[in-house]
Enzyme design. Structure first.
Site, mmCIF file in Angstrom:
data_model
loop_
_atom_site.group_PDB
_atom_site.id
_atom_site.type_symbol
_atom_site.label_atom_id
_atom_site.label_comp_id
_atom_site.label_asym_id
_atom_site.label_seq_id
_atom_site.Cartn_x
_atom_site.Cartn_y
_atom_site.Cartn_z
ATOM 1 N N ASP A 44 6.434 6.108 2.963
ATOM 2 C CA ASP A 44 7.840 6.464 2.704
ATOM 3 C C ASP A 44 7.903 7.666 1.755
ATOM 4 O OD1 ASP A 44 7.104 5.145 0.386
ATOM 5 O OD2 ASP A 44 8.803 3.754 0.379
ATOM 6 N N SER A 45 6.726 8.184 1.349
ATOM 7 C CA SER A 45 6.673 9.473 0.647
ATOM 8 C C SER A 45 7.226 10.586 1.537
ATOM 9 C CB SER A 45 5.234 9.802 0.213
ATOM 10 O OG SER A 45 4.348 9.700 1.296
ATOM 11 N N ASP A 83 4.996 2.281 6.327
ATOM 12 C CA ASP A 83 5.653 1.733 5.129
ATOM 13 C C ASP A 83 6.974 1.072 5.470
ATOM 14 O OD1 ASP A 83 4.233 1.883 2.764
ATOM 15 O OD2 ASP A 83 4.902 3.918 2.278
ATOM 16 N N LYS A 113 3.130 -1.748 5.452
ATOM 17 C CA LYS A 113 2.820 -1.832 4.023
ATOM 18 C C LYS A 113 4.107 -2.072 3.255
ATOM 19 C CE LYS A 113 1.536 1.893 1.388
ATOM 20 N NZ LYS A 113 2.677 1.978 0.437
ATOM 21 N N GLU A 115 5.655 -2.959 -0.978
ATOM 22 C CA GLU A 115 5.325 -2.861 -2.407
ATOM 23 C C GLU A 115 5.655 -4.163 -3.128
ATOM 24 O OE1 GLU A 115 7.282 0.592 -4.030
ATOM 25 O OE2 GLU A 115 6.419 1.930 -2.534
ATOM 26 N N GLU A 182 -2.191 1.945 -6.925
ATOM 27 C CA GLU A 182 -1.735 3.304 -7.248
ATOM 28 C C GLU A 182 -1.620 3.495 -8.766
ATOM 29 O OE1 GLU A 182 1.604 4.778 -5.015
ATOM 30 O OE2 GLU A 182 1.778 6.562 -6.253
#
Ligand code: KIV
Length: 283
Positions: A44-45, A83, A113, A115, A182
């Protein structure tokens, strides 16, 4: 050979390091796949790199599906992980399974993925039970930027470091196939990597992880808004692109581009007939 979550586990078991990069489009995914990169994350960057947002908060399911599908079409052998964007899984277990399913069916990913640690274990468990491989993400989790108060390294003190260990064990127990670490101290990442059965993929977490991931635009020096300490420029593509754009601008303005060899020919008799027609039409 096709990389899968099974080959990722085999690589960890054999002590082989796993390479991952982000990609957001077909052509980049194709190049990374041909280069032998084991896994491609449609991160999602893309909110920062492709869409120009200051963070990842505004990224939508539709963004992830569109870019996920493009990357999946370009990746023959790399494992494609997509993501889950902000608020696509935090709201409920139902939302998490439903949206993970969309990323697989419409985005054609082979894993998702998300978080978070213990607090998202019910979601990880339910997604994994729906036969969708899940990668967890701990440490600096960019979707929590408003809680952290900025992009800062995490788990440097004793209590947050202990929590990260509990989170890592919990996501493994919940069924995650791997975990991204991270911006955490290298020594902590190494301890976590030794404790877990599943692979750890580090970004700003040192060489002790089972694999590494970088945002591709960072490692090619294409993204200049900010440059985290852990980024290394493996090629200077940003400056090379800038040179190309400048030279194009100069040549267009000087009239030296396009040259004869960049044009399509026309037979003399057709040309003469067209000239006569154009004269006729302009009377
Ligand atoms: O979105 C992303 O690119 C990521 C990586 C930084 C791991 O989550």
């Amino acid at each position: 050979m096709k990389n899968t979550v099974v080959t990722f586990q085999q690589m960890k078991d054999k002590g082989e390091r796993i390479s991952m990069l982000t990609a957001y489009d077909y052509s980049t995914a194709k190049l990374q796949d041909s280069a032998g990169i084991n896994g491609i994350l449609v991160g999602d960057s893309l909110g920062n790199v492709v869409l120009g947002y200051p963070d990842t908060i505004s990224v939508t399911m539709e963004d992830m599906i569109r870019h996920g599908a493009a990357v999946s079409r370009g990746a023959e052998n790399s494992l494609v992980v997509i993501d889950m964007p902000f608020m696509s899984y935090q709201t409920s277990v139902y939302d998490a399974v439903f949206n993970a399913g969309r990323l697989m069916k419409e985005g054609r990913g082979q894993a998702v993925k998300l978080e978070g640690g213990e607090e998202v274990c019910p979601q990880i468990k339910a997604i994994a039970q729906a036969s969708i491989p899940v990668m967890a993400h701990l440490g600096l989790t960019p979707q929590s930027i408003n809680v952290f108060g900025g992009f800062k390294s995490q788990a440097k003190e004793l209590e947050p470091a202990k929590k990260l260990i509990r989170d890592a064990l919990a996501v493994q127990e919940a069924g995650a196939f791997a975990v991204t670490l991270e911006c955490v101290p290298a020594r902590l990442a190494e301890i976590v990597t030794k404790m877990l059965r599943i692979p750890t993929i580090g970004i700003g977490a040192g060489a002790g992880c089972d694999g590494q991931i970088l945002v591709y635009a960072d490692m090619l020096a294409m993204f200049s808004d900010f440059r985290p300490k852990f980024v290394k420029a493996f090629a200077n593509i940003g400056p090379a692109m800038m040179d190309g754009f400048r030279t194009y601008d100069e040549e267009v303005k000087a009239g030296t581009y396009p040259a004869e060899e960049h044009t399509y020919p026309m037979q003399d008799e057709v040309f003469e007939a067209i000239e006569a027609y154009a004269d006729e039409m302009s009377k």
